[in-house]
Design an enzyme around this catalytic site. Structure first.
Site, PDB file in Angstrom:
ATOM      1  N   HIS A  69     -26.257 -38.891   9.462  1.00 47.63           N
ATOM      2  CA  HIS A  69     -26.401 -37.435   9.406  1.00 47.63           C
ATOM      3  C   HIS A  69     -26.562 -36.849  10.824  1.00 47.63           C
ATOM      4  CE1 HIS A  69     -27.946 -33.630   7.491  1.00 47.63           C
ATOM      5  NE2 HIS A  69     -28.469 -33.509   8.696  1.00 47.63           N
ATOM      6  N   GLU A  70     -27.518 -37.369  11.558  1.00 43.74           N
ATOM      7  CA  GLU A  70     -27.777 -36.821  12.896  1.00 43.74           C
ATOM      8  C   GLU A  70     -26.580 -37.040  13.820  1.00 43.74           C
ATOM      9  OE1 GLU A  70     -30.108 -34.829  13.157  1.00 43.74           O
ATOM     10  OE2 GLU A  70     -31.204 -35.404  11.362  1.00 43.74           O
ATOM     11  N   GLU A  87     -24.325 -27.540   8.683  1.00 45.06           N
ATOM     12  CA  GLU A  87     -24.602 -28.867   8.129  1.00 45.06           C
ATOM     13  C   GLU A  87     -23.342 -29.589   7.650  1.00 45.06           C
ATOM     14  OE1 GLU A  87     -27.439 -30.562   8.212  1.00 45.06           O
ATOM     15  OE2 GLU A  87     -28.539 -28.914   9.129  1.00 45.06           O
ATOM     16  N   TYR A 115     -35.534 -18.859   5.322  1.00 43.14           N
ATOM     17  CA  TYR A 115     -34.521 -18.979   4.289  1.00 43.14           C
ATOM     18  C   TYR A 115     -34.303 -17.728   3.445  1.00 43.14           C
ATOM     19  CZ  TYR A 115     -33.704 -23.908   5.145  1.00 43.14           C
ATOM     20  OH  TYR A 115     -33.339 -25.088   5.718  1.00 43.14           O
ATOM     21  N   PHE A 153     -40.367 -16.486   1.794  1.00 41.97           N
ATOM     22  CA  PHE A 153     -41.285 -15.407   2.145  1.00 41.97           C
ATOM     23  C   PHE A 153     -41.954 -15.625   3.499  1.00 41.97           C
ATOM     24  CE2 PHE A 153     -41.257 -15.221  -2.564  1.00 41.97           C
ATOM     25  CZ  PHE A 153     -40.551 -14.026  -2.639  1.00 41.97           C
ATOM     26  N   ALA A 154     -42.060 -16.872   3.925  1.00 43.66           N
ATOM     27  CA  ALA A 154     -42.701 -17.132   5.205  1.00 43.66           C
ATOM     28  C   ALA A 154     -41.869 -18.084   6.045  1.00 43.66           C
ATOM     29  CB  ALA A 154     -44.100 -17.709   4.975  1.00 43.66           C
TER      30      ALA A 154
HETATM   31 ZN   LIG Z   1     -28.912 -31.592   9.573  1.00 46.36          ZN
END
Ligand SMILES: [Zn+2]
Length: 683
Positions: A459-460, A489, A597, A593-594
């Site tokens: 992934h990385e 992504e 996203y 909310f915080a």
């Molecule tokens: Zn990623």
């Protein structure tokens, strides 16, 4: 200085002379004692200390402040008089701040943390000043309207458009009175974080999941479940009013900026539109539903076979418990027993071989060429098929709990850039770092990985490839820069898919002592475990994404419908068992909310669709046909990996896939489960 000598020694004689000359002219000019202020090809990670941070950053900010004033004084709506000086300012701050931020991640100390905290505010202040520069904004607008516009490249146009869009979203185009209002909102709850409040959270997730999956005591599971879905929703700790306040302010902000709702603001800088995201979620929802119903049947059936009294009346607090028991029986893959098959050197070798096959690049060890922050850190050079270096990367593989943050990540050290050319002729080459937290080797025993860790490093590396294989010379949109958040992504999830490709996996999974292959049945289990309960998991993500979009589009704060009514409406279509009447999960949904996203939770699914569809191009071409795989890989490299943020992500995708993205590849994983394919669990 040592590293400079090493660089010279490891290069050809011609390069040696060239570097030596440059080094001499540099030292004649000045050689700042603070390493953060030096000019470098590779950052002096070996000598930066906490004591350099405060004086270094303050001196840097002062210099950049002067550069910005100069830019504002001399700015003209042209590339050399606007974008080039701006890129130099942005880049210097990004690179130097990136260095100390990186050291905080991999070589932290109390002194370093305190030093960074001391200068953080000054840095944020400068960034705000940079973002809100009216002369710079006006010059971008003028450039867009000038005859020069037509001669700009696609990438240059994207830079101008994005700069204008971002500035407008930051309120720069508002009249004075309205800007005051806007700034007031920005300081209000709109940017709530768990650290800054007023958002409150209570239960922590790992202990909750441990109980839900493993507690045999059903009453305890029920108690913890009820506590979880009602947390922070009553009494002293109640996020209900805060949620409404946040949504109200976001809506006000959107209206001030001339948008209909906050989702439009959020998506102004994303790949998807609201309609597209909603349409995709609905497609995935209807395809996931039958599979999720089948999942429920499976665990009901299984609980009954185990003599569970609750089997005819399974509730929310039984699902995780029984599905975990079923998973153990059917697919339990003992991670520890698998480790000997995944030794880090072999995995990296396999990963580099895959990159050679797909993208025609060579990855060579280049340890000693660049200073490193720890002796375990490896340094690599990436070369194209002609043997020419095109990028470099650091790889910091092992955990060091006393100084290194957990998890795995990739980031840029420097990006590709024509303006920041080192020799005045060719573009500066991109440099990336990859950081993981794998088990260190012990004696002659290499670092042994779990399968999940193998997926992580793939992934990385996908992120790193997009940063390193960019052919984009415009620094502000090279590599991973300037790519829409919901598209970034793609390469990383795309690379994960190869961990399930039989030849790739079998090529790396060899027992480190005996050399024997991973047993065939284990490979099959890994494949099966990947789709276990995929429908149910997908529905859960869709519930989150849908309620997030609804609250940021149609919901009217203070109107006839409460936020819980909205959630209930969404849940009826996304939960096989209806939610409890007192379910207040929104009160702990801090992502939207915080966190970052808000109107963006759909991105998880969006990126999955893109990466699954991209991978299916290889399936279509024929995974066993090496020529077809190479051709498709080259096309992936020339589009997704090369173009960076220089082209709209949909255009980039179409250039690769030769059509628009389709959810079919992702859907097929769900549908194959639903289609009369119940799990058998005879013991
Ligand atoms: Zn990623």
């Amino acid at each position: 200085m040592v590293s400079t000598t090493r660089i010279a020694l490891s290069r050809s004689a011609r390069n040696h002379r060239h570097r030596y000359a440059r080094h001499r002219s540099l030292s004649r000019k000045s050689f700042p004692s603070n390493p953060l202020l030096r000019d470098f090809e590779f950052p002096p990670f070996d000598v930066v200390e906490a004591k350099h941070v405060r004086p270094g950053i303050l001196a840097l900010l002062k210099k950049l402040e002067g550069d910005l004033e100069e830019l504002e004084r001399t700015v003209e709506p042209s590339w050399p008089k606007l974008v080039e000086p701006l890129e130099k300012i942005v880049d210097r701050l990004t690179v130097v701040w990136g260095m100390i931020n990186h050291l905080k991640g991999v070589k932290d100390s109390a002194d370093l943390g305190a030093a960074i905290k001391e200068v953080q505010e000054e840095k944020v202040k400068f960034q705000l000043r940079l973002r809100q520069s009216k002369p710079v904004y006006n010059a971008f607008k003028a450039l867009q309207e000038s005859p020069d516009w037509n001669v700009l490249s696609d990438a240059q146009k994207r830079i101008v458009e994005n700069q204008i869009k971002e500035a407008v979203l930051n309120g720069i185009a508002l009249e004075d009175g309205k800007r005051e209002e806007f700034n007031k909102i920005e300081q209000g709850h709109a940017n709530a974080t768990p650290d800054n409040g007023p958002w409150v959270i209570t239960l922590d997730a790992p202990s909750f999941m441990a109980v839900m999956k493993h507690a045999r005591n059903r009453a305890l599971r029920e108690e913890i479940y009820r506590a979880d879905v009602t947390q922070a929703s009553s009494g002293d700790i109640d996020n209900t009013l805060i949620i409404d306040q946040i949504l109200k302010l976001r809506l006000e902000k959107a209206k001030l900026l001339g948008y209909n709702n906050y989702a439009e603001v959020s998506m102004a800088m994303k790949m998807a539109t609201i309609d597209e995201a909603e349409e995709l979620l609905e497609k995935l929802r209807s395809a996931s539903w039958d599979a999720a119903v089948q999942d429920m049947e499976d665990i009901k059936h299984f609980a009954k076979s185990q003599g569970a009294a609750e089997s005819d009346d399974l509730s929310h607090w039984d699902i995780n418990f029984w599905s975990e028991r079923l998973r153990e029986l059917k697919y339990d893959i003992n991670e520890e027993e698998l480790r000997p098959y995944f030794s880090l050197p072999k995995v990296m070798e396999g990963l580099f071989n895959l990159a050679r096959t797909l993208f025609g690049i060579e990855i060579e060890a280049a340890d000693g060429l660049a200073p490193v922050w720890n002796s375990d850190v490896r340094f690599y050079c990436v070369k194209d098929s002609s043997g020419k270096p095109i990028a470099y990367f650091y790889f910091d593989p092992y955990s060091r709990p006393s100084e290194k943050r957990g998890g795995a990540w990739m980031d840029e050290v420097v990006g590709r850039s024509r303006v920041l050319s080192r020799d005045g002729a060719s573009a500066r080459l991109p440099v990336a770092h990859m950081v993981c937290n794998f088990t260190p080797p012990v004696g002659t025993k290499p670092s042994l990985m779990t399968f999940q860790e193998v997926e992580t490093v793939f992934h990385e590396f996908g992120h790193a490839l997009q940063h390193m294989l960019t052919k984009q010379d415009e620094g502000l949109v090279a590599g991973i820069r300037g790519i829409e958040w919901d598209a970034v992504e793609l390469p990383s999830q795309f690379m994960e898919n190869w961990c399930y490709h039989k030849d790739t996996l079998m090529g790396i999974a060899k027992h480190y002592e005996t050399g024997e292959n991973l047993p065939e049945d284990v490979y099959k289990k890994l494949l099966a475990a990947r789709t276990f309960r995929a429908g149910s998991l997908s529905l859960r993500q869709i519930r989150y994404a849908s309620v997030d979009l609804q609250l940021h589009t149609k919901y009217v704060p203070g109107g006839p419908e409460s936020v819980y009514d909205v959630d209930r409406r969404v849940s009826e279509r996304t939960q096989v068992i209806p939610p409890l009447p007192e379910d207040r999960f929104l009160c702990s949904f801090s992502y939207i909310f915080a966190g970052e996203y808000a109107a963006g939770y759909y991105s998880y699914k969006w990126a999955e669709v893109l990466s699954a569809d991209a991978f299916s191009a290889f399936d279509d071409a024929g995974l066993d046909d090496s020529k077809a795989v190479q051709e498709t890989g080259q096309r992936f490299r020339e589009t997704i990996l090369a173009l960076g943020g220089g082209k709209a992500p949909l255009q980039v995708f179409i250039e690769f896939r030769r059509r628009k993205p389709l959810p079919d590849a992702l859907l097929s994983r769900l549908v194959s489960r639903a289609r009369g394919n119940p799990i058998s669990f005879e013991v």
